[in-house]
Motif scaffolding. Structure first.
Motif, PDB file in Angstrom:
ATOM      1  N   THR A  91      40.486  63.939  35.863  1.00 36.44           N
ATOM      2  CA  THR A  91      41.233  64.132  37.118  1.00 36.44           C
ATOM      3  C   THR A  91      41.935  65.470  37.105  1.00 36.44           C
ATOM      4  OG1 THR A  91      41.834  61.812  36.772  1.00 36.44           O
ATOM      5  CG2 THR A  91      42.735  62.906  38.728  1.00 36.44           C
ATOM      6  N   MET A  92      42.504  65.772  35.954  1.00 35.26           N
ATOM      7  CA  MET A  92      43.230  67.041  35.833  1.00 35.26           C
ATOM      8  C   MET A  92      42.276  68.210  35.987  1.00 35.26           C
ATOM      9  SD  MET A  92      45.398  68.432  32.597  1.00 35.26           S
ATOM     10  CE  MET A  92      43.994  68.647  31.554  1.00 35.26           C
ATOM     11  N   GLN A  93      41.144  68.094  35.350  1.00 34.78           N
ATOM     12  CA  GLN A  93      40.166  69.173  35.425  1.00 34.78           C
ATOM     13  C   GLN A  93      39.711  69.381  36.864  1.00 34.78           C
ATOM     14  OE1 GLN A  93      36.666  68.609  32.991  1.00 34.78           O
ATOM     15  NE2 GLN A  93      35.585  69.950  34.383  1.00 34.78           N
ATOM     16  N   GLU A  94      39.482  68.267  37.536  1.00 36.72           N
ATOM     17  CA  GLU A  94      39.052  68.331  38.931  1.00 36.72           C
ATOM     18  C   GLU A  94      40.079  69.089  39.762  1.00 36.72           C
ATOM     19  OE1 GLU A  94      37.629  64.313  40.073  1.00 36.72           O
ATOM     20  OE2 GLU A  94      38.541  64.917  41.991  1.00 36.72           O
ATOM     21  N   CYS A  95      41.327  68.776  39.522  1.00 40.05           N
ATOM     22  CA  CYS A  95      42.383  69.455  40.275  1.00 40.05           C
ATOM     23  C   CYS A  95      42.393  70.929  39.948  1.00 40.05           C
ATOM     24  CB  CYS A  95      43.727  68.809  39.942  1.00 40.05           C
ATOM     25  SG  CYS A  95      45.124  69.653  40.697  1.00 40.05           S
ATOM     26  N   MET A  96      42.233  71.250  38.666  1.00 45.49           N
ATOM     27  CA  MET A  96      42.347  72.652  38.260  1.00 45.49           C
ATOM     28  C   MET A  96      41.224  73.519  38.797  1.00 45.49           C
ATOM     29  SD  MET A  96      43.840  72.507  34.420  1.00 45.49           S
ATOM     30  CE  MET A  96      45.532  72.079  34.118  1.00 45.49           C
ATOM     31  N   THR A  97      40.074  72.901  39.071  1.00 47.70           N
ATOM     32  CA  THR A  97      38.980  73.721  39.597  1.00 47.70           C
ATOM     33  C   THR A  97      39.311  74.230  40.991  1.00 47.70           C
ATOM     34  OG1 THR A  97      37.927  71.672  40.299  1.00 47.70           O
ATOM     35  CG2 THR A  97      37.073  72.711  38.303  1.00 47.70           C
TER      36      THR A  97
END
Lengths: 143, 707
Positions: A91-97
């Motif tokens: 989820t965090m990675q998705e947000c960071m993209t």
């Protein structure tokens, strides 16, 4: 032997020149222990989100996701640590993209490969109380 | 922890679906593949965390081994180091065959790749693509720092991680064609006129974009505001924060505007300003890049909250009773309200002007700059290009730092003058002997310093500003900078019925920085109660950070008083760098301890014993004698004798030491003169509020003779 002189209006400015030998004699003054300021992990084991070391990670647009992922990791009992946090990480990675320049820049600031960086952070303007402790201990020990 | 195995080589060349312009955390595409790496990375954060890092300080740690090299490189007479040349290093990165090659190159940072691509097509100092507001590229120009053994492993790990990120970035930018505008050439010279006169950008454009209610409203978009919203978001993760700034930039740091920014060859566009830090790293002037901030329209509905910055808008008044701020709509001149839960006033200060200039303002304003913000920087930069002489009026922090930066950069092609009414630079801050010593250092930077003068008449003559000084001399300059201090922006006080301190200035707040219920003030504009040093107002960067953070924490629910003492620093060329804390006022009695090496100490003792004026000087063999000035036997010092004393003092070497400022024999302020990494000890001393019999004993605690 130190040399003293005074100058200025009404001789209000006293100047002392001290050699290394002068200062080798231990000081008669002692300072108390400073209060330790918390680092990333507080004394009760919680995460200190206010820690400057995190930079803007916990306060940025993906701050909430970062906190969940990092908290999950911090409290994880699995072996290896953090392996049960896949959901939170992705989820965090998705947000960071969604914020490539922001999190790239965070990357750069945090991970400059200057090998001295972490030691130097103590020296920049506000040093950690822990190092303050060490320094004070050093000077007290000399007495 | 060593990961130099075949698996680690894979990290360096991740597979196609792993590629994102990713931060290090994002390398972890599949958690099950990279668990060890996650653990390591988080361990790394934690160890970094223990060294309470203040990311906003541009203060160089002078004891860093790279510092001397940096100064040697940057302060060579030939001119400042050119960041563009460092791009050569990146091409090495591509040729690296093994992970070891990559780590040995060290510190590549992904955006640098972009620079390589565009710099191949042109040789001007290229600008970073505008969609990357804070491009940071490593300047690891050269022969820097072979990693020390104890940090080798850490270095390798980071090298690998960053290398991977870099290559990921390369793939994205290069192959996938991430960035569009990198071919645009920016020629600062041709932009000079447009940059000077561009209108203030209002964002949002219309008042309709503003919500009617907002959790946190911060008035002012500077350092205190930034520190506040960071503290608010730390404590309250889903907070919704609206920052209202009259300037048209997102929050940025001011200290480099008089120092590091001038070390560059060309000035980048305003929205991507950056400077080279002490460690060689390029760093953005802005605290956070533009995409950190949310669009104001989205703020209300964002479930995780966010921070929005409204630029080019002013608050006309506050109604603490109804918890409302009123903004002025510039198109209709009407007020419109925003209700808040908590509000912060962080309006900062504005530069003062001199009456002699105000009299002829219409004639000279185009060439006279009251230096403070990014626009003033641009104005000054471009005016200097065509100027032959620059005059700075004012001898305080800003004036002296700017004079040194300009002298270093433009002499001998252009003349730099500095004039002020004190007898020496920093005359209101440092004791006289030290102020004079510092003035000599400023002169060494190439500045023509004219002390003890006031500007009496200002005229515009032949496109120059003519200033007649009180010593009957005349200075003609093409550009003038007036740096005579600043006053707090308290225009909000009257319409909002807020109390202002008549002598010190600023909004009156208590030790918790509250002015009224739910209304806080931080930064330059706050006249606050300091439990240790009494009521005061501080106009320094670190204070803005400390008070902003405190106000933010209190707004989010804590009730902490002002406790952690802020510090400040200044750098005037390579020989003078100091940090200070507490009340630093040249009018206070001072006791200073400077280092002396034993050889010259003995020699000086011999010289002194021969002098006729030895009445003023005592030789101390036992350092326990009370050292207050009244104890030293002295004949009444006539002016002539004083001058002789000063003359001999100027031969003294005041290159390293500590200065204690006293009020009623209690230490209220400390300046660490070319002594670094001891601020925590100074802070401890201040909180003690003790009267010390011999300050030399206290000085011993600072280990002045060590690095």
């Amino acid at each position: 032997m130190s040399i003293r002189s005074s100058s200025g209006p009404n001789d209000k400015d006293l100047v002392i020149f001290a050699t290394k030998e002068d200062h080798a004699v231990p000081s008669t003054v002692t300072l108390p222990e400073p209060e330790p300021s918390p680092g990333l992990i507080l004394s009760n084991g919680d995460i200190n989100w206010n820690c400057p070391c995190l930079g803007g990670m916990a306060t940025g647009p993906c701050g909430v996701q970062f906190r969940e992922a990092f908290s999950c990791f911090h409290y994880s009992e699995a072996e290896p640590k953090g392996s049960d946090c896949y959901e939170a990480f992705s989820t965090m990675q998705e947000c960071m993209t969604k914020y490539p320049t922001l999190y790239n820049r965070e990357n750069n600031d945090d991970d400059e490969s200057d090998p001295m960086k972490f030691e130097n952070m103590e020296e920049a303007g506000r040093s950690s109380e822990q190092s303050a402790n060490e320094n004070l201990e050093k000077s007290v020990a000399k007495n | 922890m060593a990961i130099l195995n075949s698996r680690s080589v894979e990290i360096v060349r991740p597979s196609a679906d792993c590629l994102r312009p990713a931060p290090w955390l994002q390398l972890i595409v599949r958690v099950n593949c990279f668990q060890k790496e996650i653990a390591m990375l988080f361990r790394a954060i934690r160890s970094a965390a223990r060294a309470d890092r203040l990311c906003w300080s541009t203060r160089p740690p002078h004891s860093h081994p790279g510092w001397q090299r940096f100064y040697a490189a940057t302060y060579k007479k030939k001119g400042p180091a050119d960041p563009v040349n460092s791009s050569r290093k990146t091409s090495d990165l591509f040729r690296a065959k093994t992970s070891q090659d990559i780590t040995s190159i060290a510190s590549p940072i992904s955006l640098k790749i972009v620079q390589v691509r565009s710099s191949s097509s042109q040789n001007t100092s290229h600008a970073k693509p505008p969609s990357v507001p804070s491009a940071t590229f490593s300047s690891n120009s050269s022969n820097e720092k072979p990693p020390e053994k104890s940090n080798l492993l850490r270095n390798i790990i980071y090298g690998l991680v960053i290398a991977a990120a870099s290559l990921g970035g390369v793939y994205y930018f290069d192959v996938l064609g991430g960035n569009k505008d990198d071919s645009k050439k920016r020629k600062p010279k041709s932009e000079a006129e447009t940059r000077k006169s561009r209108p203030i950008i209002r964002n949002p454009i219309s008042r309709d974009a503003f919500p009617e209610k907002m959790q946190y409203v911060l008035i002012g978009g500077g350092t205190a505001s930034f520190a506040a919203f960071r503290a608010i978001k730390s404590k309250d993760p889903t907070a919704k924060v609206l920052v209202i700034s009259a300037e048209d930039s997102i929050p940025y740091m001011r200290p480099p505007l008089s120092k590091e920014i001038w070390q560059q060859k060309d000035l980048p566009p305003a929205d991507i300003l950056s400077f080279r830090q002490w460690n060689g790293q390029e760093r953005s002037l802005f605290y956070e890049p533009a995409d950190f901030y949310m669009n104001i329209n989205e703020l209300g509905s964002s479930e995780n909250g966010g921070v929005a910055v409204a630029t080019g808008w002013r608050v006309s008044r506050i109604e603490p009773l109804t918890s409302t701020v009123f903004l002025k709509d510039p198109t209709t001149d009407e007020e419109f309200p925003i209700e808040y839960n908590k509000c912060l006033i962080a309006t900062g200060s504005m530069p003062k002007n001199l009456p002699v200039f105000e009299k002829v303002w219409d004639a000279v304003s185009s060439q006279t700059i009251l230096y403070r913000n990014i626009r003033d920087l641009e104005n000054l930069w471009y005016q200097i290009q065509n100027a032959k002489s620059i005059a700075i009026v004012g001898g305080g922090f800003l004036g002296s730092e700017l004079a040194c930066s300009l002298g270093r950069k433009y002499m001998p092609d252009k003349k730099v003058f500095q004039m002020f009414k004190e007898p020496g630079n920093m005359g209101r801050v440092l004791p006289e002997y030290l102020s004079k010593w510092t003035t000599n250092k400023v002169i060494e930077e190439g500045v023509t310093v004219i002390p003890d003068v006031e500007v009496q008449v200002v005229q515009k003559v032949n496109n120059q500003v003519l200033m007649k000084l009180s010593d009957d001399s005349i200075v003609n300059a093409d550009v003038v900078v007036v740096a005579v201090g600043s006053e707090p922006c308290t225009q909000l006080a009257e319409p909002s019925y807020l109390e202002v301190e008549p002598n010190i200035g600023g909004f009156l707040v208590n030790a918790e920085l509250e002015a009224r219920s739910n209304l806080y003030v931080a930064g330059d504009a706050a006249c606050f109660y300091d439990p240790i040093l009494g009521r005061r107002r501080v106009e320094h960067h670190d204070h803005a950070v400390v008070s902003g953070r405190l106000a933010g924490e209190n707004m989010a629910g804590s009730m902490k008083p002002y406790k952690h003492q802020s510090m400040f620093w200044s750098d005037l060329g390579p020989d003078v760098g100091y940090e200070a804390i507490g009340i630093i006022d040249a009018d206070l009695p001072t006791v200073s301890v400077f280092t002396k090496d034993s050889e010259s100490g003995k020699k000086q003792l011999e010289e002194r014993s021969d002098e006729k004026k030895s009445d003023n000087i005592q030789k101390e063999t036992v350092p326990e004698v009370l050292s207050s000035p009244s104890e030293i036997s002295s004949i009444s010092v006539s002016e002539k004798e004083e001058k002789t004393e000063m003359k001999s003092n100027s031969d003294q070497d005041y290159s390293k030491g500590i200065i204690f400022y006293l009020k009623d024999d209690t230490v209220v302020g400390i300046v660490l003169w070319n002594v670094f990494n001891r601020m925590h000890i100074a802070r401890q001393v201040l909180t003690q509020r003790k009267k010390y019999a011999d300050l030399n004993e206290l000085a011993k605690l600072f280990n002045l003779h060590e690095e």
